[in-house]
Motif scaffolding. Structure first.
Motif, PDB file in Angstrom:
ATOM      1  N   GLY A 433     -26.843 -11.042  41.260  1.00 33.43           N
ATOM      2  CA  GLY A 433     -27.093 -11.122  39.819  1.00 33.43           C
ATOM      3  C   GLY A 433     -27.606 -12.475  39.386  1.00 33.43           C
ATOM      4  N   ILE A 434     -28.404 -12.452  38.285  1.00 39.81           N
ATOM      5  CA  ILE A 434     -28.934 -13.676  37.686  1.00 39.81           C
ATOM      6  C   ILE A 434     -28.547 -13.664  36.199  1.00 39.81           C
ATOM      7  N   ASP A 435     -27.963 -14.739  35.727  1.00 40.46           N
ATOM      8  CA  ASP A 435     -27.559 -14.860  34.323  1.00 40.46           C
ATOM      9  C   ASP A 435     -28.333 -16.010  33.662  1.00 40.46           C
ATOM     10  N   TYR A 436     -28.727 -15.776  32.373  1.00 44.04           N
ATOM     11  CA  TYR A 436     -29.291 -16.870  31.585  1.00 44.04           C
ATOM     12  C   TYR A 436     -28.932 -16.622  30.119  1.00 44.04           C
ATOM     13  N   MET A 437     -29.053 -17.630  29.282  1.00 34.72           N
ATOM     14  CA  MET A 437     -28.612 -17.570  27.883  1.00 34.72           C
ATOM     15  C   MET A 437     -29.815 -17.809  26.964  1.00 34.72           C
ATOM     16  N   ILE A 438     -29.899 -16.963  25.915  1.00 33.94           N
ATOM     17  CA  ILE A 438     -30.920 -17.148  24.875  1.00 33.94           C
ATOM     18  C   ILE A 438     -30.212 -17.338  23.537  1.00 33.94           C
ATOM     19  N   THR A 439     -30.951 -17.852  22.571  1.00 31.67           N
ATOM     20  CA  THR A 439     -30.358 -18.131  21.250  1.00 31.67           C
ATOM     21  C   THR A 439     -30.153 -16.842  20.479  1.00 31.67           C
ATOM     22  N   PHE A 440     -29.336 -16.945  19.412  1.00 33.94           N
ATOM     23  CA  PHE A 440     -29.045 -15.750  18.610  1.00 33.94           C
ATOM     24  C   PHE A 440     -30.293 -15.255  17.869  1.00 33.94           C
ATOM     25  N   ASP A 441     -31.191 -16.157  17.541  1.00 33.77           N
ATOM     26  CA  ASP A 441     -32.363 -15.731  16.780  1.00 33.77           C
ATOM     27  C   ASP A 441     -33.515 -15.298  17.690  1.00 33.77           C
ATOM     28  N   SER A 442     -33.259 -15.168  19.016  1.00 29.83           N
ATOM     29  CA  SER A 442     -34.301 -14.712  19.936  1.00 29.83           C
ATOM     30  C   SER A 442     -34.406 -13.202  19.904  1.00 29.83           C
ATOM     31  N   ASN A 443     -35.500 -12.698  20.446  1.00 28.97           N
ATOM     32  CA  ASN A 443     -35.736 -11.251  20.572  1.00 28.97           C
ATOM     33  C   ASN A 443     -35.007 -10.782  21.820  1.00 28.97           C
ATOM     34  N   GLU A 485     -30.108   1.628  40.928  1.00 31.42           N
ATOM     35  CA  GLU A 485     -31.200   1.041  40.164  1.00 31.42           C
ATOM     36  C   GLU A 485     -30.764  -0.302  39.582  1.00 31.42           C
ATOM     37  N   PRO A 486     -31.720  -1.235  39.380  1.00 30.19           N
ATOM     38  CA  PRO A 486     -31.376  -2.530  38.783  1.00 30.19           C
ATOM     39  C   PRO A 486     -30.756  -2.365  37.408  1.00 30.19           C
ATOM     40  N   ARG A 487     -29.875  -3.234  37.051  1.00 30.01           N
ATOM     41  CA  ARG A 487     -29.151  -3.151  35.788  1.00 30.01           C
ATOM     42  C   ARG A 487     -29.274  -4.486  35.054  1.00 30.01           C
ATOM     43  N   VAL A 488     -29.488  -4.374  33.727  1.00 28.61           N
ATOM     44  CA  VAL A 488     -29.597  -5.569  32.895  1.00 28.61           C
ATOM     45  C   VAL A 488     -28.641  -5.406  31.724  1.00 28.61           C
ATOM     46  N   TYR A 489     -27.793  -6.407  31.502  1.00 30.70           N
ATOM     47  CA  TYR A 489     -26.801  -6.361  30.429  1.00 30.70           C
ATOM     48  C   TYR A 489     -27.001  -7.574  29.532  1.00 30.70           C
ATOM     49  N   LYS A 498     -25.999 -13.819  26.383  1.00 29.21           N
ATOM     50  CA  LYS A 498     -26.176 -13.927  27.833  1.00 29.21           C
ATOM     51  C   LYS A 498     -26.862 -12.667  28.337  1.00 29.21           C
ATOM     52  N   ILE A 499     -27.938 -12.837  29.097  1.00 28.21           N
ATOM     53  CA  ILE A 499     -28.637 -11.740  29.750  1.00 28.21           C
ATOM     54  C   ILE A 499     -28.231 -11.767  31.214  1.00 28.21           C
ATOM     55  N   SER A 500     -27.643 -10.669  31.697  1.00 33.52           N
ATOM     56  CA  SER A 500     -27.161 -10.578  33.084  1.00 33.52           C
ATOM     57  C   SER A 500     -27.930  -9.475  33.787  1.00 33.52           C
ATOM     58  N   ALA A 501     -28.683  -9.858  34.845  1.00 39.42           N
ATOM     59  CA  ALA A 501     -29.504  -8.900  35.603  1.00 39.42           C
ATOM     60  C   ALA A 501     -28.908  -8.733  36.997  1.00 39.42           C
ATOM     61  N   TRP A 502     -28.780  -7.441  37.432  1.00 41.60           N
ATOM     62  CA  TRP A 502     -28.214  -7.128  38.749  1.00 41.60           C
ATOM     63  C   TRP A 502     -29.194  -6.249  39.507  1.00 41.60           C
ATOM     64  N   TYR A 503     -29.317  -6.528  40.797  1.00 43.65           N
ATOM     65  CA  TYR A 503     -30.304  -5.831  41.626  1.00 43.65           C
ATOM     66  C   TYR A 503     -29.834  -5.889  43.084  1.00 43.65           C
ATOM     67  N   HIS A 504     -30.424  -5.005  43.913  1.00 43.78           N
ATOM     68  CA  HIS A 504     -30.118  -5.012  45.345  1.00 43.78           C
ATOM     69  C   HIS A 504     -31.080  -5.940  46.078  1.00 43.78           C
ATOM     70  N   THR A 505     -30.491  -6.675  47.034  1.00 41.81           N
ATOM     71  CA  THR A 505     -31.301  -7.602  47.820  1.00 41.81           C
ATOM     72  C   THR A 505     -30.810  -7.609  49.259  1.00 41.81           C
ATOM     73  N   ASN A 506     -31.567  -8.221  50.123  1.00 44.32           N
ATOM     74  CA  ASN A 506     -31.207  -8.319  51.543  1.00 44.32           C
ATOM     75  C   ASN A 506     -29.909  -9.125  51.682  1.00 44.32           C
ATOM     76  N   ALA A 507     -28.946  -8.545  52.399  1.00 42.49           N
ATOM     77  CA  ALA A 507     -27.659  -9.218  52.547  1.00 42.49           C
ATOM     78  C   ALA A 507     -27.782 -10.528  53.303  1.00 42.49           C
ATOM     79  N   TYR A 508     -28.826 -10.675  54.105  1.00 44.96           N
ATOM     80  CA  TYR A 508     -28.996 -11.868  54.920  1.00 44.96           C
ATOM     81  C   TYR A 508     -29.935 -12.899  54.284  1.00 44.96           C
TER      82      TYR A 508
END
Length: 563
Positions: A433-443, A485-489, A498-508
């Protein structure tokens, strides 16, 4: 001179029967002849005395040289000398005791007798001190030299290592046997010298019958010989018995050594055959099998098989009574289990790992111990431990800040600690997963859409692989949620969304895809005017019209004007 004497006597006899006129001449001739005979006898006696004296000197010189040889490094002569001294001291002590008892029985003693008694008592004390020093020579002083070396317990040649002990034992026996034979030869040599000395003394006594010293020495020499002759006979008998016993032991040991060498050669040939067979099988497997995991598994199985065969071969070859061994192990198992608890638990853990199939060589695992996390690939699973090669992962990036170490994990930790397998049952992917933060007035919806588009684009291949792998696992595990399937919360946070994106990737290789997706998201967000990344900030407001502080006089005037 002696051969002229009969002629002179014959001449004298002839003259006696001659004419009377020659009577005076005959008398003179006889007188001269007698004088000549006397002179000849005296001369002969003088020469015999000289020859006798020279012979005595020669014998004395020979005797002195022989006695010197007897005294130099001759333990037997020293022992006999000490023994003889002890016996003489014992006789003196008995004589002193008799005299002391005789003086003590006197009711009235003169001063002379009192002094004699006191001196006798003092002399007896001195003799007793000497006797105490020579106590070991009281009885049978030659016993420790006649006693053969002790024969230790004969070793049993039951394995190849015992051959070395048997050879060392034989060498020790030979050394002891040689040392005992040297004792016998030295005693025999000493006895021959004593006999030679006795012959010299006999000749000296024969030449000088009036010399008491020669007679006393001859008597002492005869006593020595009479003492050593039975000792030599006993020594000879003892040595013969000892030699026969040593020869019998050496013969038996050499037979056992030969038998053990033949047995070891046969066993070595069998083991060598199995080694060559194992190497041939490994060569064929390596040549005709491209799957590294299967090759490792087969190689491990061959090694275990070979070790098992080797143990059984040695077990049945060198343990005559296997039931006896099993009985001993049965009694000792409780103590062994307590003393080697961790080893037994590791062996049990190995059985769980191998039979259960939860972890295989090549799997990527995460191991947590005392709050410290380790992530790496399993490179070996032995009977007691697993070996992990630590890789650069998110864990090493965020926590450890180091990687590349070889980590050894005891197998018994599978019962007590958490071990996560990233690639169990053929799975090659994990959620990241990758997390990042946007402002309240963002789209927010646009940011969510962009993020989902990017993660779908880069994780599509891994998503398809994961779907197929999970479908296979449904026959083994009860899996209810198989959505891959990839998931975005999006989540409300105190400083933004906070935008949290989850996806499958190579374990190695999780960091590689994570880095690629992060760069793509950042680039896309920077192109949008209505999306702003949020991060902790602080605003400072500065008022330019702030009044300056007044002087003290003005402050006092202001106070006076107040109502």
């Amino acid at each position: 001179m002696m051969h002229r004497l009969p002629g002179l006597l014959l001449l004298c006899g002839t003259l006696l029967f001659a004419a009377p006129s020659m009577e005076k001449n005959v008398t003179r001739v006889v007188s001269a002849a007698v004088q000549e005979v006397n002179q000849t006898a005296r001369h002969t006696a003088s020469q015999e005395e000289i020859a006798k004296h020279r012979r005595v000197e020669s014998l004395l010189k020979e005797k002195a040289e022989l006695e010197k040889k007897l005294l130099d490094n001759n333990i037997w002569s020293k022992i006999y000398s000490n023994y003889h001294v002890y016996q003489e001291l014992k006789k003196d002590e008995e004589a002193l005791n008799d005299r002391i008892n005789e003086l003590n029985r006197m009711h009235v003693r003169t001063d002379k007798e009192e002094n004699e008694l006191e001196l006798a008592i003092n002399e007896r004390e001195i003799l007793q001190g000497k006797l105490q020093l020579l106590k070991e020579y009281e009885k049978n002083p030659f016993k420790k030299f006649l006693t053969p070396p002790h024969i230790d317990e004969t070793p049993t040649v039951g394995n190849p290592f015992a051959v070395i002990s048997a050879l060392s034992y034989i060498k020790k026996l030979q050394s002891d046997q040689e040392e005992y034979s040297n004792r016998y030869r030295s005693l025999r040599t000493i006895l021959k010298k004593f006999e030679k000395r006795k012959k010299i003394l006999e000749q000296l006594v024969e030449l000088d019958r009036n010399n008491p010293q020669f007679k006393q020495e001859l008597k002492d020499s005869t006593e020595k010989i009479n003492t050593f002759v039975p000792i030599l006979e006993i020594f000879k008998t003892t040595r013969d018995v000892y030699d026969k016993k040593i020869d019998e032991i050496k013969l038996n040991l050499r037979g056992e050594i030969k038998k053990e060498i033949e047995k070891a050669s046969v066993i070595g040939g069998i083991i060598l055959f199995f080694i060559l067979l194992i190497f041939l099988m490994k060569y064929l497997v390596r040549r005709y099998m491209s799957d590294n995991e299967r090759f490792y598994t087969i190689n491990k199985a061959l090694n275990i098989t070979f070790v098992t065969l080797l143990i059984f071969i040695l077990l049945f070859a060198y343990i005559e009574n296997v039931n006896y061994l099993v009985t001993i192990l049965g009694f000792a198992s409780a103590g062994i289990a307590i003393a080697m608890k961790d080893w037994f638990m590791s062996i049990m853990g190995w059985f769980v790992i191998v039979i259960g199939g939860s972890i295989h060589v090549g799997d990527r695992v995460k191991f947590v111990r005392e709050g410290i996390e380790y992530v790496g690939d399993v490179v070996d699973i032995s009977l007691l431990r697993m070996t992990i090669h630590e890789d650069v992962t998110l864990t090493s990036y965020m926590h450890n800040r180091r990687a590349g170490r070889i980590i050894f994990i005891p197998n018994n930790f599978v019962f007590t600690d958490m071990i996560a397998n990233y690639s169990h049952a053929g799975l090659k992917t994990v959620w990241d997963g990758i997390d990042y933060m946007i402002t309240f007035d963002s789209n927010v919806s646009k940011a969510t859409s962009i993020t989902k588009e990017i993660v779908k684009k880069y994780s599509k291949g891994y998503t398809d692989i994961t779907r197929k792998q999970l479908n296979k696992l449904r026959s083994q595990y009860s899996m209810k949620n198989t959505n891959v399937e990839p998931r975005v919360y999006s989540f409300m946070e105190p400083y933004g969304v906070k935008i949290s994106a989850w996806y499958h990737t190579n374990a190695y290789a999780t960091l590689t895809l994570r880095s690629t997706i992060s760069a793509e998201i950042l680039e896309r967000l920077n192109q949008e005017e209505d999306i702003f990344l949020a991060f902790p900030t602080q605003s400072i407001y500065v008022d330019k019209d702030v009044r300056k502080p007044l002087p003290p006089e003005e402050i006092q005037d202001d106070e006076d004007t107040l109502p």
